[in-house]
Design an enzyme around this catalytic site. Structure first.
Site, PDB file in Angstrom:
ATOM      1  N   CYS A 251      24.949  12.693  32.173  1.00 27.28           N
ATOM      2  CA  CYS A 251      23.843  11.726  32.018  1.00 27.28           C
ATOM      3  C   CYS A 251      24.201  10.814  30.858  1.00 27.28           C
ATOM      4  CB  CYS A 251      22.512  12.444  31.829  1.00 27.28           C
ATOM      5  SG  CYS A 251      22.471  13.604  30.442  1.00 27.28           S
ATOM      6  N   ARG A 256      19.835  15.727  30.204  1.00 25.70           N
ATOM      7  CA  ARG A 256      19.277  15.658  31.557  1.00 25.70           C
ATOM      8  C   ARG A 256      20.202  16.351  32.553  1.00 25.70           C
ATOM      9  NH1 ARG A 256      18.108   9.250  31.997  1.00 25.70           N
ATOM     10  NH2 ARG A 256      19.814   9.218  30.495  1.00 25.70           N
TER      11      ARG A 256
END
Lengths: 293, 149
Positions: A251, A256
């Site tokens: 990410c 994430r």
């Protein structure tokens, strides 16, 4: 016949490859006073734990507790031992992570803990939002646990963490990557906060060959994880990934993508998934590496 | 460049005395406790998109109300019930910028977010809070432009 909504299914009914890695809010409620269980809150919002947390829960902060303050790296073996001692955890303690943002930061902490092989670790399905929405108790009382003498394994980055040279090799042989950022970031239309020196990138786009599956597609509106069949529809029917694939997720800084790493590895049973924590803030600043838009 | 409003200078000075993460959290939680959502005479749900703060993960909205002296009173909504940081930011912006000279409001830097929340705030969280400051700035600039025309 369409699947029943996974929000209404018990964890055991959702078809996960490793269902034991998730626990329900009710399971946690039943184990609040279990001395063999340590509940750990990890959030993005630094105010949330102090404003109220699960009774008996300790906080692990991604910036203060997990990251080296100087080098861009995680804590080392000695620091992990000190952290576990502060948490009052032993190698036999079952750690249950939960947090805000649909467990985004909880899975990040979970991933870092797996670098040290503490596999008695679970995620509370639905995270903080689900617990709160169910009207379960929160407290501002910060628990104190007797420090332990925790002997950690040496940190082992090989199996679940990818570094830039490995990502480069991965790209060269056309192996799959999953970019879990927003479609705008993936297309290079938006660079997050260019005036923010710590996390900016000079170029926008994505690593060649990466498919784009925003991390949040794996969760239901109540924050719980989607069922295995719903997840397979996304990652396999739609994106043509396979459990046998060797996959790298990324990410912007690797938080994430730890959520998607968790989904692929534990919920769908993909054995060869690594998280590239250098992610776009490294790749988008590297000289002379390939980028696609 | 115009100086910051006095109340904002005082608030920033308060945060200069914060020495630990837990002190900062307690101070901000106390501030968030004073949050009052936008009154119904200004807006009711569903709130119009034009008042939404861009990039704010806590679903914050900002309205401004013209005062007889030409200044603005700011109102906020934070739709994420876990949006404590956004609530604290809303209280600070209201308490320090409502009623302040618009020339001063228009020049407040989004960097005050880092002085208030600390430089280790995550980028996503910091971005949303900075957008709250920029939205208030835009209201002030737009009102100044109207007054000048």
């Amino acid at each position: 016949m369409p699947d029943r909504s996974s929000e209404t299914l018990d964890l055991a009914q959702r078809g996960y490859a490793h269902p034991d890695v998730l626990v329900s809010t009710q399971w946690v409620a039943d184990h609040l006073n279990d001395p063999d269980v340590r509940i750990i809150e990890s959030n993005e919002d630094p105010l949330l734990y102090a404003s109220g947390h699960l009774p008996g829960a300790v906080e692990v902060d991604w910036a203060h507790d997990l990251n080296n303050p100087l080098r861009r790296d995680y804590l080392d073996q000695r620091e992990f031992e000190q952290l576990m001692s502060r948490l009052g955890a032993t190698p036999q303690t079952t750690l249950v992570f939960y947090g805000d943002k649909n467990n985004w930061w909880a899975t990040y902490a979970f991933w870092v803990f797996q670098l040290f092989g503490h596999d008695r670790a679970r995620i509370m399905d639905g995270g903080r939002n689900k617990w709160h929405a169910e009207g379960r108790p929160l407290t501002r009382e910060v628990p104190q646990y007797k420090p332990t003498r925790y002997k950690a394994l040496p940190r082992d980055d090989r199996h679940i963490r990818a570094f830039r040279d490995q990502v480069y090799q991965h790209v060269q042989v056309n192996l799959p990557l999953v970019d879990v950022r927003s479609p705008e970031e993936y297309r290079g239309e938006r660079l997050h906060m260019p005036d923010y020196p710590n996390e900016g990138a000079l170029r926008g786009g994505h690593i060649p060959g990466a498919v784009n599956v925003p991390w949040s597609r794996a969760v239901n509106p109540d924050g719980s994880f989607k069922s295995a069949s719903e997840l397979r529809r996304i990652y396999e029917s739609e994106q043509k990934l396979s459990p046998d694939d060797e996959i790298i997720t990324y990410c912007r800084i690797g938080e994430r993508s730890s959520h998607t790493w968790f989904v692929l590895k534990y919920l769908l049973g993909y054995d060869r998934v690594r998280n590239y924590d250098g992610s776009w803030t490294e790749w988008g600043n590297l000289v002379n590496v390939p980028i696609e838009r | 460049m115009a100086e910051y409003p006095d109340r904002l200078k005082d608030t920033l000075a308060d945060f200069n005395f914060v020495t630990t993460r837990s002190e900062r959290a307690e101070l901000l939680i106390d501030i968030a406790g004073r949050f009052e959502p936008v009154p119904a005479r200004i807006a009711t749900r569903p709130y119009a998109e034009e008042y939404r703060v861009p990039a704010c993960e806590s679903d914050a909205y900002v309205w401004s109300e013209r005062q007889p002296d030409g200044t603005l009173k700011f109102h906020f909504a934070v739709e994420n019930p876990q949006g404590l940081s956004a609530q604290a930011m809303a209280v600070i912006l209201d308490e320090t910028l409502s009623g302040a000279p618009l020339e001063q409001v228009a020049t407040v830097s989004p960097d005050i977010v880092l002085r208030i929340f600390g430089s280790e705030i995550s980028m996503g969280k910091g971005q949303g809070l900075m957008e709250m400051v920029r939205t208030v700035q835009r209201h002030a600039r737009s009102t100044l432009a109207e007054q000048a025309s």
